[in-house]
Design an enzyme around this catalytic site. Structure first.
Site, PDB file in Angstrom:
ATOM      1  N   GLN A 144      24.332 -12.361 -10.812  1.00 38.81           N
ATOM      2  CA  GLN A 144      23.178 -12.851 -10.076  1.00 38.81           C
ATOM      3  C   GLN A 144      23.580 -13.202  -8.643  1.00 38.81           C
ATOM      4  O   GLN A 144      24.065 -14.301  -8.374  1.00 38.81           O
ATOM      5  CB  GLN A 144      22.551 -14.059 -10.764  1.00 38.81           C
ATOM      6  CG  GLN A 144      21.253 -14.456 -10.117  1.00 38.81           C
ATOM      7  CD  GLN A 144      20.497 -15.502 -10.900  1.00 38.81           C
ATOM      8  OE1 GLN A 144      20.895 -15.925 -11.968  1.00 38.81           O
ATOM      9  NE2 GLN A 144      19.380 -15.921 -10.347  1.00 38.81           N
ATOM     10  N   PHE A 145      23.376 -12.243  -7.737  1.00 38.08           N
ATOM     11  CA  PHE A 145      23.780 -12.439  -6.345  1.00 38.08           C
ATOM     12  C   PHE A 145      23.045 -13.596  -5.679  1.00 38.08           C
ATOM     13  O   PHE A 145      23.540 -14.191  -4.728  1.00 38.08           O
ATOM     14  CB  PHE A 145      23.599 -11.149  -5.535  1.00 38.08           C
ATOM     15  CG  PHE A 145      22.183 -10.809  -5.189  1.00 38.08           C
ATOM     16  CD1 PHE A 145      21.656 -11.208  -3.969  1.00 38.08           C
ATOM     17  CD2 PHE A 145      21.384 -10.092  -6.066  1.00 38.08           C
ATOM     18  CE1 PHE A 145      20.342 -10.895  -3.629  1.00 38.08           C
ATOM     19  CE2 PHE A 145      20.080  -9.774  -5.740  1.00 38.08           C
ATOM     20  CZ  PHE A 145      19.546 -10.174  -4.513  1.00 38.08           C
ATOM     21  N   THR A 146      21.864 -13.968  -6.174  1.00 39.90           N
ATOM     22  CA  THR A 146      21.079 -15.028  -5.532  1.00 39.90           C
ATOM     23  C   THR A 146      21.739 -16.403  -5.647  1.00 39.90           C
ATOM     24  O   THR A 146      21.311 -17.347  -4.972  1.00 39.90           O
ATOM     25  CB  THR A 146      19.650 -15.088  -6.091  1.00 39.90           C
ATOM     26  OG1 THR A 146      19.690 -15.348  -7.493  1.00 39.90           O
ATOM     27  CG2 THR A 146      18.903 -13.784  -5.821  1.00 39.90           C
TER      28      THR A 146
END
Length: 150
Positions: free
Chosen positions: A78-80
């Protein structure tokens, strides 16, 4: 690396209306990867998460690890998790690694985590539009950043 660890009674990941991962008791682990992350971060974080004593023992005290509880895990990239919200209202993801850097680190983390846990884990699909469903048990949610390990 940043991780959001959620103790769950159940969790699943769906891509294109197809369930690709599903567990009952265990952990849903969201992983955010930066360019500076390396094998030391992978080793430290996987060992830390597998051994976190966040499952209840027979007295209702959080005293058991994922291994002790014989729990399962789903690991989702999850890059966020690396969103910067300092300026304006649109988050910046400049610190999140691009796929060519993040994918090998993500795969290495999964492999190391499986060796620490002693069994296969389920995963999300890197880069896909995933629908993640969970029943947070407790609720227990822990955030770990390998940059804060020392």
């Amino acid at each position: 690396m940043k991780a959001v660890i959620q103790r769950v009674s159940q969790a699943s990941v769906t891509v294109n209306n197809h369930c690709i991962a599903k567990i009952n008791t265990g952990l849903l682990i969201l992983i955010g990867i930066e360019d500076e992350d390396n094998q030391e971060d992978i080793n430290w974080l996987s060992k830390k998460i597998v051994n976190l004593r966040i499952f209840n023992d027979e007295n209702g005290v959080m005293n058991k690890s994922l291994v002790d509880a014989d729990g399962d895990a789903i690991i989702v990239s999850q890059f966020t998790l690396h969103a910067s919200t300092k300026k304006g209202n649109r988050p910046s993801y400049i610190k999140a690694s691009k796929p060519n850097t993040a994918i090998p680190i993500y795969k290495s983390f999964i492999s190391k985590f499986e060796s620490e846990l002693g069994k296969k884990v389920q995963t999300g699909e890197f880069g896909a539009d995933m629908k993640v469903s969970l029943l947070n048990d407790g609720p227990v949610t822990i955030i770990i950043d390998t940059k804060d390990k020392k």
